[in-house]
Design a protein around this motif. Structure first.
Motif, PDB file in Angstrom:
ATOM      1  N   UNK A   1       4.370   4.719   7.543  1.00 41.76           N
ATOM      2  CA  UNK A   1       5.693   5.031   6.973  1.00 41.76           C
ATOM      3  C   UNK A   1       6.217   3.853   6.148  1.00 41.76           C
ATOM      4  N   UNK A   2       5.962   2.650   6.654  1.00 43.26           N
ATOM      5  CA  UNK A   2       6.410   1.436   5.933  1.00 43.26           C
ATOM      6  C   UNK A   2       5.631   1.282   4.616  1.00 43.26           C
ATOM      7  N   UNK A   3       4.359   1.670   4.661  1.00 39.46           N
ATOM      8  CA  UNK A   3       3.546   1.587   3.434  1.00 39.46           C
ATOM      9  C   UNK A   3       4.123   2.571   2.407  1.00 39.46           C
ATOM     10  N   UNK A   4       4.456   3.761   2.891  1.00 39.05           N
ATOM     11  CA  UNK A   4       5.038   4.800   2.011  1.00 39.05           C
ATOM     12  C   UNK A   4       6.286   4.261   1.309  1.00 39.05           C
ATOM     13  N   UNK A   5       7.123   3.571   2.099  1.00 43.32           N
ATOM     14  CA  UNK A   5       8.376   3.024   1.533  1.00 43.32           C
ATOM     15  C   UNK A   5       8.098   1.940   0.485  1.00 43.32           C
ATOM     16  N   UNK A   6       7.032   1.155   0.727  1.00 48.29           N
ATOM     17  CA  UNK A   6       6.758   0.019  -0.170  1.00 48.29           C
ATOM     18  C   UNK A   6       6.001   0.432  -1.435  1.00 48.29           C
ATOM     19  N   UNK A   7       5.386   1.597  -1.377  1.00 48.07           N
ATOM     20  CA  UNK A   7       4.550   2.060  -2.494  1.00 48.07           C
ATOM     21  C   UNK A   7       5.426   2.600  -3.626  1.00 48.07           C
ATOM     22  N   UNK A   8       5.173   2.099  -4.837  1.00 51.98           N
ATOM     23  CA  UNK A   8       5.934   2.595  -5.984  1.00 51.98           C
ATOM     24  C   UNK A   8       4.956   3.209  -6.995  1.00 51.98           C
ATOM     25  N   UNK A   9       5.520   3.978  -7.944  1.00 50.69           N
ATOM     26  CA  UNK A   9       4.656   4.666  -8.912  1.00 50.69           C
ATOM     27  C   UNK A   9       3.795   3.703  -9.719  1.00 50.69           C
ATOM     28  N   UNK A  10       4.355   2.500  -9.959  1.00 52.00           N
ATOM     29  CA  UNK A  10       3.597   1.543 -10.773  1.00 52.00           C
ATOM     30  C   UNK A  10       2.734   0.581  -9.959  1.00 52.00           C
ATOM     31  N   UNK A  11       2.554   0.874  -8.669  1.00 50.55           N
ATOM     32  CA  UNK A  11       1.614   0.041  -7.895  1.00 50.55           C
ATOM     33  C   UNK A  11       0.210   0.358  -8.398  1.00 50.55           C
TER      34      UNK A  11
ATOM     35  N   UNK B   1      -2.285   8.690   0.960  1.00 52.61           N
ATOM     36  CA  UNK B   1      -1.124   8.355   0.111  1.00 52.61           C
ATOM     37  C   UNK B   1      -1.527   8.077  -1.334  1.00 52.61           C
ATOM     38  N   UNK B   2      -2.734   7.597  -1.543  1.00 57.26           N
ATOM     39  CA  UNK B   2      -3.126   7.171  -2.901  1.00 57.26           C
ATOM     40  C   UNK B   2      -3.987   8.197  -3.632  1.00 57.26           C
ATOM     41  N   UNK B   3      -4.588   9.099  -2.879  1.00 56.40           N
ATOM     42  CA  UNK B   3      -5.611  10.002  -3.426  1.00 56.40           C
ATOM     43  C   UNK B   3      -5.189  10.708  -4.727  1.00 56.40           C
ATOM     44  N   UNK B   4      -4.014  11.300  -4.713  1.00 52.24           N
ATOM     45  CA  UNK B   4      -3.605  12.061  -5.901  1.00 52.24           C
ATOM     46  C   UNK B   4      -2.586  11.312  -6.749  1.00 52.24           C
ATOM     47  N   UNK B   5      -2.672  10.001  -6.743  1.00 55.48           N
ATOM     48  CA  UNK B   5      -1.759   9.184  -7.557  1.00 55.48           C
ATOM     49  C   UNK B   5      -2.605   8.295  -8.475  1.00 55.48           C
ATOM     50  N   UNK B   6      -1.925   7.487  -9.291  1.00 52.62           N
ATOM     51  CA  UNK B   6      -2.670   6.546 -10.144  1.00 52.62           C
ATOM     52  C   UNK B   6      -3.033   5.261  -9.413  1.00 52.62           C
ATOM     53  N   UNK B   7      -2.495   5.101  -8.204  1.00 54.76           N
ATOM     54  CA  UNK B   7      -2.740   3.864  -7.457  1.00 54.76           C
ATOM     55  C   UNK B   7      -4.159   3.852  -6.893  1.00 54.76           C
ATOM     56  N   UNK B   8      -4.818   2.711  -7.045  1.00 52.34           N
ATOM     57  CA  UNK B   8      -6.170   2.560  -6.487  1.00 52.34           C
ATOM     58  C   UNK B   8      -6.090   1.940  -5.096  1.00 52.34           C
ATOM     59  N   UNK B   9      -7.097   2.245  -4.295  1.00 52.99           N
ATOM     60  CA  UNK B   9      -7.150   1.687  -2.946  1.00 52.99           C
ATOM     61  C   UNK B   9      -8.438   0.874  -2.781  1.00 52.99           C
TER      62      UNK B   9
ATOM     63  N   UNK C   1       1.031  -4.738 -10.584  1.00 51.12           N
ATOM     64  CA  UNK C   1       1.574  -4.675  -9.218  1.00 51.12           C
ATOM     65  C   UNK C   1       0.508  -4.361  -8.173  1.00 51.12           C
ATOM     66  N   UNK C   2       0.429  -5.218  -7.186  1.00 51.46           N
ATOM     67  CA  UNK C   2      -0.513  -5.021  -6.077  1.00 51.46           C
ATOM     68  C   UNK C   2       0.287  -5.006  -4.774  1.00 51.46           C
ATOM     69  N   UNK C   3       0.001  -4.017  -3.943  1.00 48.84           N
ATOM     70  CA  UNK C   3       0.607  -3.980  -2.610  1.00 48.84           C
ATOM     71  C   UNK C   3      -0.467  -4.405  -1.610  1.00 48.84           C
ATOM     72  N   UNK C   4      -0.255  -5.558  -0.979  1.00 53.49           N
ATOM     73  CA  UNK C   4      -1.248  -6.070  -0.026  1.00 53.49           C
ATOM     74  C   UNK C   4      -0.741  -5.863   1.395  1.00 53.49           C
ATOM     75  N   UNK C   5      -1.516  -5.134   2.162  1.00 51.75           N
ATOM     76  CA  UNK C   5      -1.161  -4.927   3.565  1.00 51.75           C
ATOM     77  C   UNK C   5      -1.820  -6.054   4.349  1.00 51.75           C
ATOM     78  N   UNK C   6      -0.980  -6.865   4.993  1.00 51.63           N
ATOM     79  CA  UNK C   6      -1.478  -8.109   5.589  1.00 51.63           C
ATOM     80  C   UNK C   6      -1.213  -8.125   7.095  1.00 51.63           C
ATOM     81  N   UNK C   7      -2.297  -8.258   7.859  1.00 55.63           N
ATOM     82  CA  UNK C   7      -2.123  -8.362   9.315  1.00 55.63           C
ATOM     83  C   UNK C   7      -3.261  -9.166   9.935  1.00 55.63           C
TER      84      UNK C   7
END
Ligand SMILES: Cc1ncc(COP(=O)(O)O)c(C=O)c1O
Length: 341
Positions: A105-115, A139-147, A67-73
């Motif tokens: 806030x929208x990123x927070x909502x879209x982010x899941x544990x398995x991202x 948001x990612x620092x203390x999680x398994x999600x990479x940035x 799972x990848x969350x891509x912020x696109x703008x």
């Protein structure tokens, strides 16, 4: 514009890339680039344009279906998304209008544990918007999600704290703030990112970061473009002579001057607020953008960029990075003033 010091350095006779002399040069450039990135993470110099480092971040972390969350703008954040798709990631796209701020806030909502990975562009060169990378890293620092952060057009020209903010991949290229020729890319890799890379069985070869790690910090696994490393050393000499913080301040002043100048002439900026405006380029909205760009080039020998995708013919973009000075900006603003008259 590539300064003469860099061009001259690139004209030097080429030495062999496996010699002690070259290894010392390469290590020196690597260490100095780490200072620009404000990182103690391993930082790799790749033979390739900026996109090669974007590719490396994704190729080394993504297996089919991850799972990848891509912020696109903008155009370049679309590229991050497309690379993730090319490596068969399960991509969730979180889009914002081109020119609008990224809503954390929208990123927070879209982010899941398995991202597994979030992709973002710090300085969206296609829109002139600076994105809130520090807040995102929170948001990612203390999680398994990479940035993974594309800082191709802002590294060295805006405040970026790779380690303090906790950026797992931070990416840049040689031809923007450094005012070097196109052809080198840079990528720093955090310890957290290495843990994932080591567990990931993905398709990669030339950009396999584990191969680069084995040769770090004195060599690259494949032949190194020696000429470009000479150029990089000269570009770093110029940056250090000016001072990183002074360079950032110079661009801030130029950015303010450019924004004030175009607004005074009645133009609107593409970024919705001044707070999100890039430090290294200004995107100006105009129905006459193409004509202004053409006249600047043909009558004044000034090169500004146009818009991309749906913004083609709707914006022009003025760079204030590299070796651009106040004089260049004055000349550009005056020329625009004459053209619109
Ligand atoms: C923000 C951003 N990302 C990616 C790229 C792509 O870099 P390159 O053309 O060096 O591959 C660019 C180039 O303009 C850029 O500005």
């Amino acid at each position: 514009m590539v300064p003469k010091e860099v061009l001259e350095a690139m004209a030097k006779p080429v030495i062999h890339h496996r010699t002690p002399e070259f290894k010392a040069l390469f290590e020196d450039c690597t260490k100095r680039m780490q200072k620009v990135f404000k990182t103690e993470n391993e930082l790799f110099i790749l033979a390739g344009s900026g996109t090669s480092a974007m590719d490396a971040a994704i190729a080394n972390t993504i297996e089919k279906g991850d799972k990848v969350l891509s912020i696109v703008s903008g155009k370049f954040s679309e590229r991050m998304r497309d690379i993730a798709k090319a490596y068969n990631a399960n991509v969730t796209e979180l889009s914002f209008d081109w020119g609008a701020p990224v809503d954390i806030e929208k990123v927070k909502e879209a982010l899941t544990e398995d991202t597994k990975l979030i992709t973002i562009v710090h300085n969206e060169t296609s829109t002139g918007v600076r994105n809130p990378v520090k807040e995102l890293a929170g948001l990612t620092k203390d999680t398994n999600t990479l940035l993974a952060v594309d800082a191709i057009s802002s590294m060295g020209g805006d405040t970026i704290e790779t380690d303090k903010w906790g950026l797992d991949f931070c990416i840049s290229g040689s031809q923007k703030v450094l005012a070097m020729a196109t052809g080198l890319a840079f990528i720093s890799v955090s310890e957290k990112a290495w843990e994932t890379i080591e567990k990931t069985n993905s398709t990669k070869y030339y950009l396999d970061l584990q191969k680069y790690r084995k040769m770090y910090p004195t060599q690259t696994p494949f032949s190194t473009p020696v000429t470009y490393i000479y150029g990089l050393r000269a570009a770093l000499d110029l940056l250090e002579k000016e001072g990183l913080e002074n360079r950032i301040k110079r661009y801030t002043k130029l950015a303010e001057k450019t924004r004030a100048g175009v607004k005074k002439m009645g133009f609107k900026l593409l970024p919705q607020t001044d707070e999100i405006c890039s430090n290294t380029l200004t995107a100006v909205y105009s129905e006459q953008a193409s004509d202004i760009k053409k006249q600047l080039n043909e009558k004044y020998d000034i090169l500004v960029a146009g818009g991309q995708a749906h913004l083609k013919d709707k914006i022009f973009r003025i760079a204030h990075m590299g070796i651009i000075t106040e004089e260049h900006i004055d000349k550009t603003l005056n020329a625009i003033g004459e053209i619109i008259k």
